[in-house]
Design a protein around this motif. Structure first.
Motif, PDB file in Angstrom:
ATOM      1  N   SER A   1       0.853  -1.197   0.000  1.00 53.74           N
ATOM      2  CA  SER A   1       0.000   0.000   0.000  1.00 53.74           C
ATOM      3  C   SER A   1       0.880   1.235   0.000  1.00 53.74           C
ATOM      4  O   SER A   1       1.759   1.377   0.837  1.00 53.74           O
ATOM      5  CB  SER A   1      -0.909  -0.004   1.242  1.00 53.74           C
ATOM      6  OG  SER A   1      -1.741   1.120   1.236  1.00 53.74           O
ATOM      7  N   CYS A   2       0.626   2.134  -0.934  1.00 53.38           N
ATOM      8  CA  CYS A   2       1.518   3.288  -1.071  1.00 53.38           C
ATOM      9  C   CYS A   2       0.740   4.540  -1.460  1.00 53.38           C
ATOM     10  O   CYS A   2       0.829   5.002  -2.589  1.00 53.38           O
ATOM     11  CB  CYS A   2       2.589   2.985  -2.114  1.00 53.38           C
ATOM     12  SG  CYS A   2       3.806   4.278  -2.318  1.00 53.38           S
ATOM     13  N   PRO A   3      -0.074   5.075  -0.550  1.00 61.98           N
ATOM     14  CA  PRO A   3      -0.764   6.325  -0.884  1.00 61.98           C
ATOM     15  C   PRO A   3       0.210   7.494  -0.887  1.00 61.98           C
ATOM     16  O   PRO A   3       1.097   7.582  -0.051  1.00 61.98           O
ATOM     17  CB  PRO A   3      -1.787   6.466   0.250  1.00 61.98           C
ATOM     18  CG  PRO A   3      -1.187   5.718   1.393  1.00 61.98           C
ATOM     19  CD  PRO A   3      -0.376   4.612   0.808  1.00 61.98           C
ATOM     20  N   LEU A   4       0.060   8.383  -1.850  1.00 63.51           N
ATOM     21  CA  LEU A   4       0.924   9.552  -1.937  1.00 63.51           C
ATOM     22  C   LEU A   4       0.306  10.713  -1.173  1.00 63.51           C
ATOM     23  O   LEU A   4      -0.913  10.893  -1.167  1.00 63.51           O
ATOM     24  CB  LEU A   4       1.128   9.947  -3.396  1.00 63.51           C
ATOM     25  CG  LEU A   4       1.934   8.976  -4.260  1.00 63.51           C
ATOM     26  CD1 LEU A   4       2.057   9.520  -5.677  1.00 63.51           C
ATOM     27  CD2 LEU A   4       3.313   8.736  -3.680  1.00 63.51           C
ATOM     28  N   ASN A   5       1.139  11.499  -0.550  1.00 65.41           N
ATOM     29  CA  ASN A   5       0.698  12.677   0.180  1.00 65.41           C
ATOM     30  C   ASN A   5       0.344  13.776  -0.827  1.00 65.41           C
ATOM     31  O   ASN A   5       1.180  14.203  -1.613  1.00 65.41           O
ATOM     32  CB  ASN A   5       1.818  13.147   1.111  1.00 65.41           C
ATOM     33  CG  ASN A   5       1.395  14.262   2.035  1.00 65.41           C
ATOM     34  OD1 ASN A   5       0.657  15.172   1.637  1.00 65.41           O
ATOM     35  ND2 ASN A   5       1.855  14.208   3.263  1.00 65.41           N
ATOM     36  N   ILE A   6      -0.912  14.231  -0.797  1.00 69.30           N
ATOM     37  CA  ILE A   6      -1.351  15.218  -1.782  1.00 69.30           C
ATOM     38  C   ILE A   6      -0.592  16.529  -1.652  1.00 69.30           C
ATOM     39  O   ILE A   6      -0.384  17.234  -2.639  1.00 69.30           O
ATOM     40  CB  ILE A   6      -2.870  15.486  -1.668  1.00 69.30           C
ATOM     41  CG1 ILE A   6      -3.218  15.994  -0.272  1.00 69.30           C
ATOM     42  CG2 ILE A   6      -3.676  14.274  -2.038  1.00 69.30           C
ATOM     43  CD1 ILE A   6      -4.612  16.531  -0.182  1.00 69.30           C
ATOM     44  N   PHE A   7      -0.156  16.869  -0.436  1.00 74.05           N
ATOM     45  CA  PHE A   7       0.511  18.152  -0.231  1.00 74.05           C
ATOM     46  C   PHE A   7       1.940  18.150  -0.774  1.00 74.05           C
ATOM     47  O   PHE A   7       2.558  19.202  -0.878  1.00 74.05           O
ATOM     48  CB  PHE A   7       0.496  18.510   1.249  1.00 74.05           C
ATOM     49  CG  PHE A   7      -0.891  18.624   1.816  1.00 74.05           C
ATOM     50  CD1 PHE A   7      -1.781  19.561   1.315  1.00 74.05           C
ATOM     51  CD2 PHE A   7      -1.326  17.774   2.815  1.00 74.05           C
ATOM     52  CE1 PHE A   7      -3.064  19.662   1.824  1.00 74.05           C
ATOM     53  CE2 PHE A   7      -2.613  17.868   3.326  1.00 74.05           C
ATOM     54  CZ  PHE A   7      -3.484  18.809   2.824  1.00 74.05           C
ATOM     55  N   GLU A   8       2.455  16.972  -1.097  1.00 69.67           N
ATOM     56  CA  GLU A   8       3.768  16.878  -1.728  1.00 69.67           C
ATOM     57  C   GLU A   8       3.659  16.838  -3.246  1.00 69.67           C
ATOM     58  O   GLU A   8       4.670  16.847  -3.946  1.00 69.67           O
ATOM     59  CB  GLU A   8       4.500  15.631  -1.221  1.00 69.67           C
ATOM     60  CG  GLU A   8       4.824  15.665   0.273  1.00 69.67           C
ATOM     61  CD  GLU A   8       5.428  14.373   0.765  1.00 69.67           C
ATOM     62  OE1 GLU A   8       5.603  13.432  -0.061  1.00 69.67           O
ATOM     63  OE2 GLU A   8       5.725  14.272   1.971  1.00 69.67           O
TER      64      GLU A   8
END
Length: 550
Positions: A155-162
């Motif tokens: 599982s690898c959700p990306l941080n939207i703020f990055e």
């Protein structure tokens, strides 16, 4: 600083407490010997604009990639193999012998004068920490290496703020068609048993007609093709199965997101605005009222809870706020205390916004009288009042408040009675001690606001979703146009998506657009109790075409 025998170390305040750099109490600290200039505030280096900027940059430096890359060297000196022996001599890391653990047995010294002399040396020079490691400490992973490792995880959700320039929007229908969606949130502290690890979290929705939904939610997973997985609650579609919040609301009450709070495990809904002035607790699982607390003398207008669901705060038209303890059983919320633990006074008009942080011991309330009042949570003690700056002579209301993890207070003000949007709405930033740091005018009418990390997310009546920097309140990217009015916004606990409820009932999910190579290799996975492929039961993945604000 040039004396090799003088060892200096920055105290923790250099990384979190800008107030210690200012002589706010006006103490007479004397004068300099040569210039006779009066000693007052600390003179900052030229690269720092203010004490707050100085502390912010210090903390950023402490958390920088360079410091991370050399952290193991500091550990070796203080706790590791370079603390003693030849390695310590080579590293010029040798101190007075009395400072080392076990170097002197004070109890074995019979001569009183000798023992006191050694105690004085130890007290003067300090003590070296215990040596914990005899081998070199491994180097910390670099950011690039960490990203590579994360991409190999299931599982690898990306941080939207990055990745703010790579956002995509998707819409979900069928939750509350043509009825405004006033609440959409994934509670931050949902717990799963060992056997249910990997199962979906609960995403709670509430429509203006009081229809409740508890949906399944999983952020992006590299083993499936979706940006996210949304499993719609089947009860929202059937008239006989629908679960609704018991009403009615008081006449004239606007049903907005600030009337509702979801417990940290996603099982309870706390609501205000009811005709009998009650604060109600509703089971989201059964759809039934399980608690009803009538202590306010008028309508409950706003609610908020702290991050871990320990306390809840309510504001009312009766100008008071009440702090409630959230009762726990087996680590799960089961209701509220029978009476408030604190009743907070001070406003002269209706309270319309509240925020609470048990960790910072802050209960914050905003009113139509234009003031923000801060009390302590544990004792209910009055701390200070704030009045955000405004050039207009018209009355100003404190419409929304948020306390950040970075110990800042964000305030949204609105000038009542002003016909045009120009300078009607504004954001204001305060330090934890009430110092006004900056303000920013807004071009839209704010309908909801939340703070996540170092960013402020705002939804507007004009349909714009904007992300602003917490410290400057400046826009990070151009606002996204959602075509219709936004009723609520929230950020998921992984900071992987923004959930946006629209006036037409659609749920918009904003996330990071994944590269094609990350979306290949779809693998069949099983949900507990289901053999279906996740992509087949997902209601998401329909792109919602937005546009940037002109």
């Amino acid at each position: 600083m040039d004396n090799p025998n003088d060892v200096k170390e920055l105290i923790p305040e250099f990384f979190y407490f800008p107030e210690f750099l200012e002589n706010q109490n006006g103490f007479d600290l004397g004068r300099l010997q040569i210039s006779k200039e009066r000693v007052n505030d600390v003179i900052l280096p030229k690269w720092a604009k203010s004490p707050e900027d100085f502390i912010y940059k210090h903390r950023k430096a402490l958390e920088s990639e360079y410091v991370s890359a050399h952290l193991h060297e500091w550990i070796d000196l203080i706790f590791g193999y370079k603390q003693r022996g030849p390695a310590a001599v080579e590293a010029l890391n040798v101190f007075y012998y009395c400072t080392y653990e076990g170097a002197v047995d004070l109890d074995a010294i019979t001569d009183e004068k000798e023992r006191k002399a050694l105690e004085g040396m130890i007290s003067n020079f300090g003590q070296t920490p215990c040596q914990l490691l005899k081998e070199p400490h491994p180097m910390r992973l670099s950011l690039e290496e960490l990203e590579k490792r994360r991409t190999r995880l299931d599982s690898c959700p990306l941080n939207i703020f990055e990745h703010l320039t790579e956002l995509k929007s998707f819409f979900i229908e069928g939750i509350s068609d043509n009825v405004p969606l006033v609440k959409a949130v994934v509670p931050k502290n949902q717990s799963h048993s060992f056997i249910s690890q990997g199962s979906p979290d609960t995403l709670v929705t509430l429509s203006q007609n009081c229809l409740m939904g508890t949906h399944g939610w999983l952020p992006y997973n590299k083993n499936i093709s979706n940006y996210f997985t949304f499993i719609k609650d089947p009860t929202v579609a059937g008239v006989k199965t629908q679960r609704c919040l018991a009403g009615p609301f008081s006449p004239g009450v606007e049903v907005t997101a600030r009337l509702f709070v979801v417990s940290h495990d996603g099982k309870l809904l706390f609501s205000g605005g009811h005709w009998d002035n009650s604060l109600r607790v509703t089971s989201l699982v059964k759809g039934k009222t399980v608690g009803q607390h009538i202590h306010h003398m008028d309508i409950v207008t706003c609610l908020a809870t702290d991050h871990f669901g320990i306390h809840l705060i309510s504001g009312s038209r009766d100008t008071t706020c009440m702090v409630w303890q959230v009762l726990q059983q087996g680590g799960a919320p089961v209701g509220l205390s029978h009476k408030p633990v604190q009743v907070l006074y001070g406003h002269t008009d209706e309270v319309v916004s509240v925020s609470i942080s048990t960790e910072l011991d802050m209960a914050v309330s905003g009113s139509r009288d234009g003031t923000v009042i801060i009390h302590t949570v544990r004792r209910g003690q009055y701390m200070r009042s704030l009045r955000p700056p405004c050039d207009s002579s018209l009355p100003v209301s404190i419409m929304r408040l948020a306390v950040s993890w970075e110990r800042h207070l964000v305030v949204h003000t609105c000038i009542e009675g002003k016909a045009t949007l120009k300078d009607k709405n504004a954001l204001h930033l305060y330090s934890v001690n009430g110092k006004h740091l900056c303000s920013a005018p807004l071009k839209e009418q704010v309908t909801d606001m939340c703070v996540s990390g170092e960013h402020v997310v705002i939804g507007s009546e004009q349909g714009f979703l904007s992300v602003r920097d917490l410290y400057s309140l400046a826009l990070c990217v151009s606002p996204m146009a959602m075509r219709v009015s936004i009723r609520c916004v929230s950020v998921t606990k992984e900071q992987s998506h923004v959930l946006v409820g629209l006036d037409d009932g659609k749920l918009i999910v904003v996330g990071v657009g994944k590269p094609a190579e990350m979306r290949s290799g779809q693998i069949t996975r099983k949900l507990w109790g289901s053999s279906k492929r996740l992509t087949q039961i997902s209601s998401g993945e329909t792109e919602y075409h937005t546009q940037e604000q002109p």
